[in-house]
Design a protein around this motif. Structure first.
Motif, PDB file in Angstrom:
ATOM      1  N   ILE A 259       0.827  -1.214   0.000  1.00  0.00           N
ATOM      2  CA  ILE A 259       0.000   0.000   0.000  1.00  0.00           C
ATOM      3  C   ILE A 259       0.861   1.263   0.000  1.00  0.00           C
ATOM      4  O   ILE A 259       0.376   2.364  -0.259  1.00  0.00           O
ATOM      5  CB  ILE A 259      -0.956  -0.008   1.220  1.00  0.00           C
ATOM      6  N   PHE A 260       2.155   1.100   0.250  1.00  0.00           N
ATOM      7  CA  PHE A 260       3.007   2.274   0.450  1.00  0.00           C
ATOM      8  C   PHE A 260       2.991   3.313  -0.679  1.00  0.00           C
ATOM      9  O   PHE A 260       2.840   4.497  -0.393  1.00  0.00           O
ATOM     10  CB  PHE A 260       4.443   1.838   0.763  1.00  0.00           C
ATOM     11  N   PRO A 261       3.162   2.908  -1.954  1.00  0.00           N
ATOM     12  CA  PRO A 261       3.220   3.980  -2.974  1.00  0.00           C
ATOM     13  C   PRO A 261       2.003   4.912  -2.990  1.00  0.00           C
ATOM     14  O   PRO A 261       2.176   6.133  -2.839  1.00  0.00           O
ATOM     15  CB  PRO A 261       3.420   3.213  -4.277  1.00  0.00           C
ATOM     16  N   ILE A 317      -5.739   2.843   8.533  1.00  0.00           N
ATOM     17  CA  ILE A 317      -6.584   1.761   9.034  1.00  0.00           C
ATOM     18  C   ILE A 317      -6.370   0.491   8.214  1.00  0.00           C
ATOM     19  O   ILE A 317      -6.330  -0.616   8.758  1.00  0.00           O
ATOM     20  CB  ILE A 317      -8.063   2.216   9.034  1.00  0.00           C
ATOM     21  N   THR A 318      -6.190   0.661   6.893  1.00  0.00           N
ATOM     22  CA  THR A 318      -5.916  -0.493   6.039  1.00  0.00           C
ATOM     23  C   THR A 318      -4.645  -1.200   6.490  1.00  0.00           C
ATOM     24  O   THR A 318      -4.596  -2.437   6.530  1.00  0.00           O
ATOM     25  CB  THR A 318      -5.773  -0.046   4.572  1.00  0.00           C
ATOM     26  N   GLU A 319      -3.630  -0.412   6.833  1.00  0.00           N
ATOM     27  CA  GLU A 319      -2.371  -1.001   7.302  1.00  0.00           C
ATOM     28  C   GLU A 319      -2.599  -1.863   8.541  1.00  0.00           C
ATOM     29  O   GLU A 319      -2.097  -2.983   8.628  1.00  0.00           O
ATOM     30  CB  GLU A 319      -1.414   0.122   7.695  1.00  0.00           C
ATOM     31  N   LEU A 320      -3.365  -1.307   9.477  1.00  0.00           N
ATOM     32  CA  LEU A 320      -3.648  -2.064  10.709  1.00  0.00           C
ATOM     33  C   LEU A 320      -4.405  -3.343  10.381  1.00  0.00           C
ATOM     34  O   LEU A 320      -4.080  -4.424  10.867  1.00  0.00           O
ATOM     35  CB  LEU A 320      -4.481  -1.209  11.669  1.00  0.00           C
ATOM     36  N   PHE A 321      -5.403  -3.195   9.494  1.00  0.00           N
ATOM     37  CA  PHE A 321      -6.207  -4.359   9.132  1.00  0.00           C
ATOM     38  C   PHE A 321      -5.351  -5.417   8.459  1.00  0.00           C
ATOM     39  O   PHE A 321      -5.436  -6.608   8.789  1.00  0.00           O
ATOM     40  CB  PHE A 321      -7.358  -3.929   8.201  1.00  0.00           C
ATOM     41  N   MET A 322      -4.500  -4.982   7.520  1.00  0.00           N
ATOM     42  CA  MET A 322      -3.683  -5.945   6.778  1.00  0.00           C
ATOM     43  C   MET A 322      -2.690  -6.649   7.707  1.00  0.00           C
ATOM     44  O   MET A 322      -2.394  -7.822   7.514  1.00  0.00           O
ATOM     45  CB  MET A 322      -2.925  -5.260   5.630  1.00  0.00           C
ATOM     46  N   ALA A 323      -2.187  -5.904   8.702  1.00  0.00           N
ATOM     47  CA  ALA A 323      -1.261  -6.526   9.656  1.00  0.00           C
ATOM     48  C   ALA A 323      -1.977  -7.660  10.398  1.00  0.00           C
ATOM     49  O   ALA A 323      -1.448  -8.771  10.545  1.00  0.00           O
ATOM     50  CB  ALA A 323      -0.749  -5.482  10.630  1.00  0.00           C
ATOM     51  N   TRP A 324      -3.196  -7.384  10.827  1.00  0.00           N
ATOM     52  CA  TRP A 324      -3.965  -8.405  11.545  1.00  0.00           C
ATOM     53  C   TRP A 324      -4.334  -9.546  10.607  1.00  0.00           C
ATOM     54  O   TRP A 324      -4.166 -10.715  10.926  1.00  0.00           O
ATOM     55  CB  TRP A 324      -5.229  -7.749  12.125  1.00  0.00           C
ATOM     56  N   TYR A 325      -4.786  -9.200   9.407  1.00  0.00           N
ATOM     57  CA  TYR A 325      -5.307 -10.174   8.458  1.00  0.00           C
ATOM     58  C   TYR A 325      -4.198 -11.059   7.896  1.00  0.00           C
ATOM     59  O   TYR A 325      -4.431 -12.195   7.534  1.00  0.00           O
ATOM     60  CB  TYR A 325      -5.995  -9.399   7.320  1.00  0.00           C
ATOM     61  N   SER A 326      -2.964 -10.505   7.833  1.00  0.00           N
ATOM     62  CA  SER A 326      -1.856 -11.275   7.269  1.00  0.00           C
ATOM     63  C   SER A 326      -1.530 -12.506   8.117  1.00  0.00           C
ATOM     64  O   SER A 326      -1.025 -13.497   7.600  1.00  0.00           O
ATOM     65  CB  SER A 326      -0.606 -10.396   7.171  1.00  0.00           C
TER      66      SER A 326
END
Lengths: 457, 178
Positions: A259-261, A317-326
């Motif tokens: 998601i960074f770029p 929020i997406t970052e947090l979600f992806m961390a959990w979901y990963s």
């Protein structure tokens, strides 16, 4: 002639003629600087000199003068670098992307926004340069034939992509800026009295490159500006994408995300617009441009800040979600630590300044107030600095080996260099505000009859 | 030979459009229009061809793309890459196409760098713009608020003046030689 709906708010206030525009824009260049200019300039110059001293100290003694340690081996330097580059992005967005979208309100602010871009990128470029430790060897980053054997640059490395992206961005921004400045320098050249100030007249004559305003020249001028805008648009998106890849291509939890770029590009525009507002709200008063930089311009920028600020919030929020979901425990810990670890205050500042506070712009009274906008823009500037600090330091300070977990504290050299770049930036901007036409007068004249308040009655 | 010049000065770009159209319709040579900003709609009336600046940008962009590609091919794969092979992150540098994704950013930057700079240089050369170049505008007010139409004539002066006087012209200045 361009037509515009009568119910659209005017972009040029007051009963202006073409000559009034010329006079208003030439006034800061022709007149003397007032007391406030000198106060601001002296303050900025002192900060700049302090920054230069700290840079000299760093080069003299080595990077050990900074607060870096073996765990946190990247901190304020790269934070400041990304922050300054990000600030630059709004200038290109205003001058290039809004040109492609035919937004007339860009014309009053594009010159200063581009100046901000160039000065911001110059500050950013200082950080990698001094971080090299031996800046006189900076040419090693370019792929030039040499006698060092295998010492060639690595085209797989995002750091080299950065070298190309930043240098291209800087030079293309300068060219775009200057092409637009030529007709305005010509206006100053033709206005200045040769007897009163021959030096000034010659200088502007030199900088105007002999512009005469022929029909064919204007035709080429418009095409060149359009094509440069078309080139600068993907360029600006590529630059911050590449900056984000400095992090995203690594394997550090908290950095290694796809998601960074887009997230970085949005953050850059967000912070850049905030800095444009900070500068312009002061500038319109100091050089009397109230008729051209109106509350409508500020409101349009606030809408962009609200939009990009909300998208940045979605990215957080997406970052947090992806961390959990990963399901990757390192990734999950990196984000848990970011929000609740010892750097929770930096995370909280970032969230407050970038996500919560810009939501105030939903309120009409706030987004159409100069005072409120100025205060909020400062919050966004601070918030975006914290965003980079959070991403960089919180991802590093607790690495894979708990025995090496540590904290980062800046030394006075770190602080001095950062403050110094702010001073340097303002020195350049203040000099620009005195010597350059701060509004693209040729462009403003071309919209006077469609967007001037006198013609809207 | 048309060797006499009239400089007609206007205050409004709309008047310039009207008068240039009228002059052209009467087969009078409008040599040049000087204006403080671009007048939209003037180019076709004046008979100016479309500019080819965008085409030059495309060509320069293609040169930049090839340059970037060849530079990387030489340094990473064929020339230097052969003499000093590098294995970075388990990605050997024996073929170009395997490494291409990580070469894209720099090839792109080279494309933009070449297109933007070379087009701007072409623009400056074509417009004869360089430090020290002198303006050819007959009246310094044309960068401020006046629009100047330069008309060439020989014997038909009365015709020109009659047409101009019908319009909203503010000044008519005559010059004897071009």
């Amino acid at each position: 002639m361009q037509k515009e709906s009568k119910i659209r708010d005017p972009l040029i206030l007051g009963n202006k003629t073409y000559h009034d525009i010329t006079r208003d824009i030439a006034r800061p260049v022709e007149g003397k600087a007032n007391k406030y200019w000198w106060i601001l300039f002296s303050l900025a110059a002192v900060l700049m000199l302090w920054g230069f001293a700290c840079m000299a100290y760093t080069i003299g003694t080595g990077i050990g003068a900074w607060g870096l340690n073996r765990t946190v081996n990247w901190a304020w330097d790269i934070t400041n670098f990304v922050w300054w580059i990000g600030i630059g992005h709004a200038g290109t967005l205003i001058s290039a992307v809004l040109l492609l979208f035919r937004q007339k309100w860009r014309m009053a602010i594009n010159r200063s926004a581009e100046a901000m871009t160039i000065f911001g990128v110059a500050q950013a470029a200082l950080f990698p340069l001094i971080h090299m430790g031996r800046p006189w060897l900076a040419y090693w980053v370019f792929p030039i034939p040499n006698q060092f054997g295998s010492l060639w640059v690595n085209f797989n490395s995002p750091l080299l992509w950065d070298v190309f992206a930043i240098s291209t961005y800087f030079s293309v921004s300068c060219v775009f800026w200057y092409i637009g400045l030529i007709p305005d320098f010509a206006m100053l050249r033709d206005r200045i009295d040769k007897k009163l100030s021959p030096m000034k007249k010659n200088l502007y004559g030199l900088m105007a490159f002999g512009w005469s305003g022929k029909a064919k020249h204007w035709q080429r001028f418009e095409e060149v500006c359009l094509v440069l805008a078309g080139l600068a648009t993907p360029l600006v998106f590529s630059v911050h994408s590449i900056v984000s890849m400095d992090f995203a291509t690594s394997i550090i939890p908290g950095w290694h995300t796809t998601i960074f770029p887009p997230y970085f590009v949005l953050g850059a525009l967000f912070s850049g617009f905030a800095m444009v507002e900070t500068l312009l709200i002061i500038m319109r008063k100091v050089v009397n441009m109230e008729a051209y930089i109106t509350i409508k311009h500020i409101e349009y920028m606030n809408v962009i800040i609200l939009f990009t600020g909300s998208l940045v919030g979605v990215a957080y929020i997406t970052e947090l979600f992806m961390a959990w979901y990963s399901g990757v425990e390192f990734e999950q810990y990196a984000f848990l630590n970011r929000a609740t670890g010892p750097y929770w205050w930096a995370y909280a500042s970032m969230m407050t300044c970038n996500v919560v506070i810009p939501q105030l712009y939903w309120i009409y009274k706030i987004r159409t107030s100069f005072v409120a906008t100025f205060i909020l823009s400062i919050f966004v500037n601070i918030g975006m600095w914290f965003e980079r600090f959070v991403i960089i330091v919180t991802s590093l300070h607790r690495d894979f080996l708990p025995s090496s977990w540590t904290m980062f504290s800046p030394t006075f050299i770190d602080i001095g260099i950062f403050v110094g770049t702010i001073g340097f930036f303002f020195v350049l901007f203040l000099l620009y505000a005195r010597a350059f036409p701060v509004i693209a007068q040729a462009e403003i004249k071309s919209i006077l009859k469609s967007s001037g308040s006198e013609y809207k009655k | 030979m048309r060797d006499k010049i009239i400089h007609a000065i206007f205050d409004d770009e709309q008047d310039v459009l009207t008068v240039v159209k009228d002059l052209k319709d009467s087969n009078i040579v409008v040599n040049e229009v000087y204006s403080p900003f671009p007048i939209h709609g003037l180019d076709p009336i004046l008979g100016l061809k479309e500019t080819r600046m965008a085409i030059t940008a495309f060509i320069y962009g293609c040169i930049g793309l090839s340059f970037g590609g060849l530079l990387i091919y030489y340094i990473m794969i064929s020339g230097v890459g052969k003499s000093w092979p590098m294995n970075i992150g388990g990605k050997p540098n024996s073929t170009f196409y395997h490494n291409l994704p990580s070469f894209v950013p720099i090839i792109f930057e080279c494309t933009v760098l070449f297109a933007a700079h070379l087009m701007s240089i072409t623009y400056l050369i074509r417009n004869n713009l360089y430090p020290g170049s002198k303006t050819t505008s007959p009246d310094p007010r044309t960068t401020d608020d006046k629009f100047l139409v330069e008309i060439l004539y020989n014997e038909d002066k009365n015709n020109v003046v009659r047409l101009l006087e019908k319009s909203n012209v503010t000044e008519i200045n005559e010059k004897d030689e071009s």
